[in-house]
Design a protein around this motif. Structure first.
Motif, PDB file in Angstrom:
ATOM      1  N   HIS A   1      -2.275  -9.384   3.785  1.00  0.00           N
ATOM      2  CA  HIS A   1      -2.242  -8.381   5.090  1.00  0.00           C
ATOM      3  C   HIS A   1      -3.732  -8.988   5.842  1.00  0.00           C
ATOM      4  O   HIS A   1      -4.057  -8.609   5.968  1.00  0.00           O
ATOM      5  N   HIS A   2      -4.397  -9.173   4.512  1.00  0.00           N
ATOM      6  CA  HIS A   2      -5.967  -9.882   4.354  1.00  0.00           C
ATOM      7  C   HIS A   2      -6.142 -10.742   6.016  1.00  0.00           C
ATOM      8  O   HIS A   2      -5.524 -11.725   5.991  1.00  0.00           O
ATOM      9  N   LYS A   3      -7.134 -10.822   6.832  1.00  0.00           N
ATOM     10  CA  LYS A   3      -6.900 -12.076   8.005  1.00  0.00           C
ATOM     11  C   LYS A   3      -6.784 -12.604   7.485  1.00  0.00           C
ATOM     12  O   LYS A   3      -6.617 -13.753   8.415  1.00  0.00           O
ATOM     13  N   LYS A   4      -7.545 -13.544   6.496  1.00  0.00           N
ATOM     14  CA  LYS A   4      -7.593 -14.817   6.053  1.00  0.00           C
ATOM     15  C   LYS A   4      -5.932 -15.919   5.535  1.00  0.00           C
ATOM     16  O   LYS A   4      -6.090 -16.614   5.746  1.00  0.00           O
TER      17      LYS A   4
ATOM     18  N   ARG B   1      -1.337  -1.275   9.126  1.00  0.00           N
ATOM     19  CA  ARG B   1      -2.636  -1.412   8.040  1.00  0.00           C
ATOM     20  C   ARG B   1      -2.415  -0.290   7.118  1.00  0.00           C
ATOM     21  O   ARG B   1      -2.460   0.581   6.427  1.00  0.00           O
TER      22      ARG B   1
ATOM     23  N   ARG C   1      -0.166  -6.381   0.476  1.00  0.00           N
ATOM     24  CA  ARG C   1      -1.797  -5.988   0.948  1.00  0.00           C
ATOM     25  C   ARG C   1      -2.553  -7.344   0.811  1.00  0.00           C
ATOM     26  O   ARG C   1      -3.245  -7.495   1.862  1.00  0.00           O
TER      27      ARG C   1
ATOM     28  N   PHE D   1      -3.102 -13.442   6.969  1.00  0.00           N
ATOM     29  CA  PHE D   1      -1.792 -12.537   7.704  1.00  0.00           C
ATOM     30  C   PHE D   1      -1.516 -13.892   8.482  1.00  0.00           C
ATOM     31  O   PHE D   1       0.116 -13.684   8.025  1.00  0.00           O
ATOM     32  N   SER D   2      -2.327 -14.358   9.504  1.00  0.00           N
ATOM     33  CA  SER D   2      -1.496 -15.944  10.394  1.00  0.00           C
ATOM     34  C   SER D   2      -0.451 -16.715   9.861  1.00  0.00           C
ATOM     35  O   SER D   2       0.339 -17.099  10.663  1.00  0.00           O
TER      36      SER D   2
ATOM     37  N   LYS E   1       2.606 -13.064   9.172  1.00  0.00           N
ATOM     38  CA  LYS E   1       2.926 -12.824  10.865  1.00  0.00           C
ATOM     39  C   LYS E   1       3.999 -13.042  11.179  1.00  0.00           C
ATOM     40  O   LYS E   1       4.611 -12.263  11.976  1.00  0.00           O
TER      41      LYS E   1
END
Length: 246
Positions: free
Chosen positions: A123-126, A218, A120, A128-129, A133
């Motif tokens: 998977h945080h937006k900061k 998600r 989890r 993930f990439s 990814k």
């Protein structure tokens, strides 16, 4: 110079063992389901489209990089073991066969918890990439994707080993059984096929559940179980899992 050579040899040996185990445990299911009986089990394929050769090659290459990184952990592991700071015990009779079995189950539970929360986190937006990814580019995974991680994710995934060896008394054979089981289960959830015989009920994270996660990032963060997903409201049953439960 000799010390450097022996360290290199140890890394190569451990990494080779990891790679051989991966090639066997991922390769046999892939050969079986994607080559030998593919036409017979087409109805069990979770996503109808067959992954192309380019994707499969990338899955293998990323997994090999992860396994080479895993091999580097042997130096820390041996240093901790030799210094006696872990909870390792040498003879199964020290704790008995019952605890040996319990310790394996504890490893699985610890790993499932560790995996859910670290999964989890990445998977945080900061993050993930930057970290996760790479793994999610394989929206229709095969068994080869089991360890297809960005190097940073591979390092994070290794973190469960020190958690285990510092938290519970452990025997080396129990750890070997656990790591082998973990590899097999990772292959299973990336199989891309619904295998009814391997599905034991709603608390088990199925291949269909994890395949759905690769399509919808998600939900369904668990590894072995759906417990944490259900507790935290992040579980979503796929249509394929509904068929298994039905």
């Amino acid at each position: 110079m000799k010390l450097q050579e022996s360290s290199l040899e140890l890394w190569l040996l451990v990494s080779l063992l990891f790679v051989i185990r991966y090639l066997i445990l991922a390769g046999i299911p892939f050969l079986f389901y994607y080559v030998l009986i593919e036409k017979k089990v087409r109805g069990k394929k979770i996503q109808k489209k067959r992954p192309d050769k380019k994707q499969i090659l990338k899955e293998i290459l990323y997994s090999l990089v992860s396994l080479l990184l895993y091999g580097t952990g042997i130096w820390l592991f041996l240093d901790w073991l030799q210094s006696g700071i872990t909870l390792h015990y040498g003879a199964i009779s020290d704790y008995g066969i019952a605890y040996f079995i319990v310790s394996f189950l504890l490893m699985v539970i610890i790993h499932d918890t560790y995996f859910y929360w670290t999964h989890r986190l990445i998977h945080h937006k900061k993050l993930f990439s930057l970290v996760h990814k790479v793994h999610h580019q394989f929206t229709n995974p095969t068994p080869w994707a089991a360890f297809s991680f960005h190097p940073l994710e591979a390092i994070i995934s290794m973190g469960v080993i020190p958690v285990i060896i510092f938290c519970i008394p452990w025997h080396q054979n129990a750890l070997i059984v656990f790591i082998t089981f973990m590899t097999l289960y990772d292959v299973y959830i990336h199989l891309g096929y619904n295998i009814e015989q391997l599905y034991l009920g709603k608390w088990q994270n199925s291949a269909a559940d994890h395949n759905y996660h690769h399509q919808n990032a998600r939900v369904n963060y668990g590894l072995y179980f759906t417990f944490w997903d259900r507790l935290m409201g992040t579980y979503k049953k796929s249509k394929k899992t509904q068929l298994l439960d039905g």
